[in-house]
Design a protein around this motif. Structure first.
Motif, PDB file in Angstrom:
ATOM      1  N   ARG A 173       4.857   7.552  -7.997  1.00  0.00           N
ATOM      2  CA  ARG A 173       4.995   6.529  -9.030  1.00  0.00           C
ATOM      3  C   ARG A 173       4.996   5.126  -8.427  1.00  0.00           C
ATOM      4  O   ARG A 173       4.500   4.175  -9.048  1.00  0.00           O
ATOM      5  N   SER A 174       5.539   4.985  -7.213  1.00  0.00           N
ATOM      6  CA  SER A 174       5.540   3.669  -6.561  1.00  0.00           C
ATOM      7  C   SER A 174       4.126   3.253  -6.184  1.00  0.00           C
ATOM      8  O   SER A 174       3.733   2.096  -6.364  1.00  0.00           O
ATOM      9  N   ILE A 175       3.350   4.183  -5.649  1.00  0.00           N
ATOM     10  CA  ILE A 175       1.958   3.883  -5.320  1.00  0.00           C
ATOM     11  C   ILE A 175       1.166   3.585  -6.590  1.00  0.00           C
ATOM     12  O   ILE A 175       0.357   2.648  -6.639  1.00  0.00           O
ATOM     13  N   HIS A 176       1.415   4.358  -7.630  1.00  0.00           N
ATOM     14  CA  HIS A 176       0.726   4.137  -8.901  1.00  0.00           C
ATOM     15  C   HIS A 176       1.032   2.738  -9.443  1.00  0.00           C
ATOM     16  O   HIS A 176       0.118   2.016  -9.878  1.00  0.00           O
ATOM     17  N   ALA A 177       2.292   2.341  -9.404  1.00  0.00           N
ATOM     18  CA  ALA A 177       2.677   1.005  -9.881  1.00  0.00           C
ATOM     19  C   ALA A 177       1.976  -0.087  -9.072  1.00  0.00           C
ATOM     20  O   ALA A 177       1.557  -1.112  -9.632  1.00  0.00           O
ATOM     21  N   ALA A 178       1.833   0.136  -7.780  1.00  0.00           N
ATOM     22  CA  ALA A 178       1.143  -0.845  -6.940  1.00  0.00           C
ATOM     23  C   ALA A 178      -0.326  -0.958  -7.332  1.00  0.00           C
ATOM     24  O   ALA A 178      -0.894  -2.060  -7.355  1.00  0.00           O
ATOM     25  N   HIS A 179      -0.969   0.177  -7.633  1.00  0.00           N
ATOM     26  CA  HIS A 179      -2.373   0.129  -8.068  1.00  0.00           C
ATOM     27  C   HIS A 179      -2.513  -0.544  -9.425  1.00  0.00           C
ATOM     28  O   HIS A 179      -3.462  -1.306  -9.656  1.00  0.00           O
ATOM     29  N   ASP A 199      -7.716  -1.404  -7.156  1.00  0.00           N
ATOM     30  CA  ASP A 199      -8.191  -0.127  -6.618  1.00  0.00           C
ATOM     31  C   ASP A 199      -7.767   0.148  -5.180  1.00  0.00           C
ATOM     32  O   ASP A 199      -7.920   1.284  -4.705  1.00  0.00           O
ATOM     33  N   ILE A 200      -7.290  -0.845  -4.468  1.00  0.00           N
ATOM     34  CA  ILE A 200      -6.878  -0.620  -3.083  1.00  0.00           C
ATOM     35  C   ILE A 200      -5.604  -1.406  -2.803  1.00  0.00           C
ATOM     36  O   ILE A 200      -5.484  -2.574  -3.200  1.00  0.00           O
ATOM     37  N   SER A 257      -3.967   2.883   0.320  1.00  0.00           N
ATOM     38  CA  SER A 257      -4.216   3.845  -0.747  1.00  0.00           C
ATOM     39  C   SER A 257      -5.354   3.313  -1.603  1.00  0.00           C
ATOM     40  O   SER A 257      -5.452   2.105  -1.838  1.00  0.00           O
ATOM     41  N   VAL A 258      -6.228   4.212  -2.059  1.00  0.00           N
ATOM     42  CA  VAL A 258      -7.336   3.809  -2.924  1.00  0.00           C
ATOM     43  C   VAL A 258      -7.255   4.554  -4.247  1.00  0.00           C
ATOM     44  O   VAL A 258      -6.698   5.652  -4.330  1.00  0.00           O
ATOM     45  N   ASN A 259      -7.837   3.929  -5.276  1.00  0.00           N
ATOM     46  CA  ASN A 259      -7.851   4.551  -6.607  1.00  0.00           C
ATOM     47  C   ASN A 259      -9.192   4.281  -7.270  1.00  0.00           C
ATOM     48  O   ASN A 259      -9.291   3.573  -8.260  1.00  0.00           O
ATOM     49  N   VAL A 317      -5.437   6.620   5.326  1.00  0.00           N
ATOM     50  CA  VAL A 317      -5.973   6.262   4.015  1.00  0.00           C
ATOM     51  C   VAL A 317      -5.893   7.482   3.114  1.00  0.00           C
ATOM     52  O   VAL A 317      -6.110   8.613   3.554  1.00  0.00           O
ATOM     53  N   SER A 318      -5.557   7.262   1.854  1.00  0.00           N
ATOM     54  CA  SER A 318      -5.411   8.403   0.949  1.00  0.00           C
ATOM     55  C   SER A 318      -5.659   7.990  -0.493  1.00  0.00           C
ATOM     56  O   SER A 318      -5.676   6.806  -0.836  1.00  0.00           O
TER      57      SER A 318
END
Length: 516
Positions: free
Chosen positions: A58-64, A69-70, A79-81, A411-412
């Motif tokens: 959820r923390s990574i998601h909030a950052a995106h 996207d990165i 992290s990439v999205n 990277v993930s």
């Protein structure tokens, strides 16, 4: 001497300042990437703390959501999205696995999943993948016999008894048990497999042991060096029972591996009246170890692979079934629609059957509503929503518009965020199977590009076809004969971890008989 000491101190301070502050914050190619946290350029502490406290996804998601996207998670981690210049480049472009995957080694030996290098992984996968292909599974006599035995002799009698006695059922535990019976029978042979569906005491002993290790995964995944040092002193970060649980599970695997070996050499005697099948996966893995040169004893090469298959095969499927059954229990009308779809099968899965025969996997696979319900459950309740870390190659590579990244950057991407793109999945937090049915072909193709429950590329989940065939059959068998109703779903929300089970580790449902 004083000026020399002062100069030396100044040089050291200058070097440290440049290496750990100036370079990562202003000069490194990663410095052009938005930071998930102000400390990200200087220290991995922020993301390590999120992982340790189960707040990573959820923390990574909030950052995106905030930055795009990165995002930069740490001094050497991003992290990439996105699909293009994102997961397609990373997971289909030969990026090797990060050492994080060594936590999935068994017996101190890498399995296919934990093997970091692409070449040895590809060698083994080529030999094993055949038995997990859709065409093999749909025509497999072993899979047919396993499915008939588990559905008609175990699952439906158990649920019939629960419905007649109006006895609530703890569904997460049962879903894990059914999934375990399927995958273990396919690996080791039905005669060597578990019957956790009916044997509750054996089930609980095994799963309690298996789950003991879960809270201590962080140290094996993120701080392996520190764990190794501290383990020499004593059980400081891992209690003694963690290693005891590991030994128990590894011995369990070795026992069934030897039984499978014996089954391949001798046929089970008829007088035992135990349904038997060829140990399909064991036989295939045995062949792969003969063809793939790994510097480990053959018996451990086989055992580490088989342990990974049963561990992943039961846990992820059990979680997915639990959430599918929960969502269906919240939508009674959808249960009715599914049942109408199931009654078009020939033969139907009504219980008790005139003869214990199953519809073909092809006809089950062609049911659009069932397929949509499963896809939507895998999207919003991915059993593994967490990041899949890779390392950037020696050739500088740009991701999601970044400057060319040097070799060795972690990277993930993560399904949790990929599956919540509002421009791809409108109202992304809602469970809506109809999004897969009502979409145009173009929209469905776009959703498929972002659907990442099984990963992608050469390292995509090898058991995805097995899982889908198994889950469709189980769901059809249950909802042909019963409706489900929630008794207790407190704590049903998923934990924020790489593998995400319900926070309360339970779901209690009531089953009611549907007259056929």
């Amino acid at each position: 001497m004083l000026p020399i000491a002062s100069i030396a101190t100044l040089c050291i301070l200058s070097y440290v300042t440049y290496k750990y502050i100036i370079y990562p914050a202003f000069i490194s190619p990663l410095s052009k990437i938005p930071n998930a946290h102000p400390s990200s350029p200087f220290s991995p502490l922020w993301i390590l703390l999120k992982r340790f406290t189960d707040q990573e996804n959820r923390s990574i998601h909030a950052a995106h959501v905030k930055h795009g996207d990165i995002v930069r998670l740490g001094p050497n981690e991003i992290s990439v999205n996105c699909v293009d210049d994102g997961i397609r480049t990373i997971y289909s472009g030969g990026f090797e696995k990060w050492p994080w995957y060594h936590q999935f080694d068994n017996f101190g030996v890498p399995c296919m999943f934990s093997t970091a290098e692409s070449k040895p992984h590809a060698h083994r996968r080529r030999v094993i993948a055949n038995v997990y292909s859709k065409s093999f599974l749909q025509s497999s006599p072993e899979m047919l016999k396993i499915s008939q035995t588990i559905i008609f002799s175990r699952v439906l009698p158990l649920l019939e008894s629960a419905a007649m006695e109006q006895k609530p059922v703890e569904v997460l535990d049962l879903s894990h048990a059914i999934a375990m019976d399927f995958i273990v029978a396919f690996i080791f042979g039905l005669q060597n497999g578990t019957n956790f569906t009916q044997d509750v005491s054996a089930r609980r002993q095994f799963f309690d042991t298996y789950q003991k290790r879960r809270p201590y995964r962080f140290w094996s995944s993120e701080l392996q060096g520190l764990k190794s040092i501290l383990n020499r002193i004593g059980p400081i970060i891992e209690p003694k029972f963690v290693q005891e649980a590991t030994n128990y599970l590894e011995n369990w695997t070795l026992t069934w591996t030897k039984a499978a070996e014996k089954s391949c050499a001798t046929k089970a005697p008829d007088e035992e009246h135990i349904p038997s099948t060829t140990p399909v996966v064991y036989s295939q893995v045995h062949q792969s170890t003969l063809k793939t040169p790994f510097p480990y004893p053959q018996d451990l090469q086989i055992a580490t692979e088989l342990q990974d298959h049963w561990a992943a095969g039961h846990e992820t499927t059990g979680i997915t079934l639990c959430y599918l059954f929960h969502e269906l229990s919240l939508h009674p009308s959808l249960q009715q629609q599914l049942r109408k779809e199931f009654l078009t099968l020939s033969p139907t899965l009504t219980y008790p059957p005139p003869t214990p025969s199953l519809p073909t996997p092809q006809t089950l696979d062609a049911l659009p509503l069932l397929h949509a319900c499963l896809l939507e459950t895998l999207r919003i309740h991915a059993a593994i929503p967490g990041p899949e870390p890779r390392t950037t190659p020696s050739k500088p590579t740009s991701l999601a518009g970044s400057p060319p990244l040097p070799a060795g950057v972690r990277v993930s991407a993560q399904p949790y965020t990929l599956h919540r793109r509002a421009d791809v999945f409108p109202d992304p937090e809602a469970w809506k199977p109809e999004r897969w049915l009502d979409a145009s072909e173009e929209q469905r193709a776009e959703m498929g590009r972002w659907f990442w429950a099984f990963g992608s590329g050469g390292r995509m989940c090898i058991g995805s076809n097995f899982a889908m065939q198994e889950m469709k059959l189980i769901t059809a068998a249950i909802y042909t004969n019963y409706t489900t109703h929630i008794v207790d779903d407190e704590g049903i929300e998923q934990i924020d971890a790489y593998t995400a089970h319900p926070r309360a580790n339970k779901l209690v449902l009531r089953y009611e008989r549907v007259e056929n």
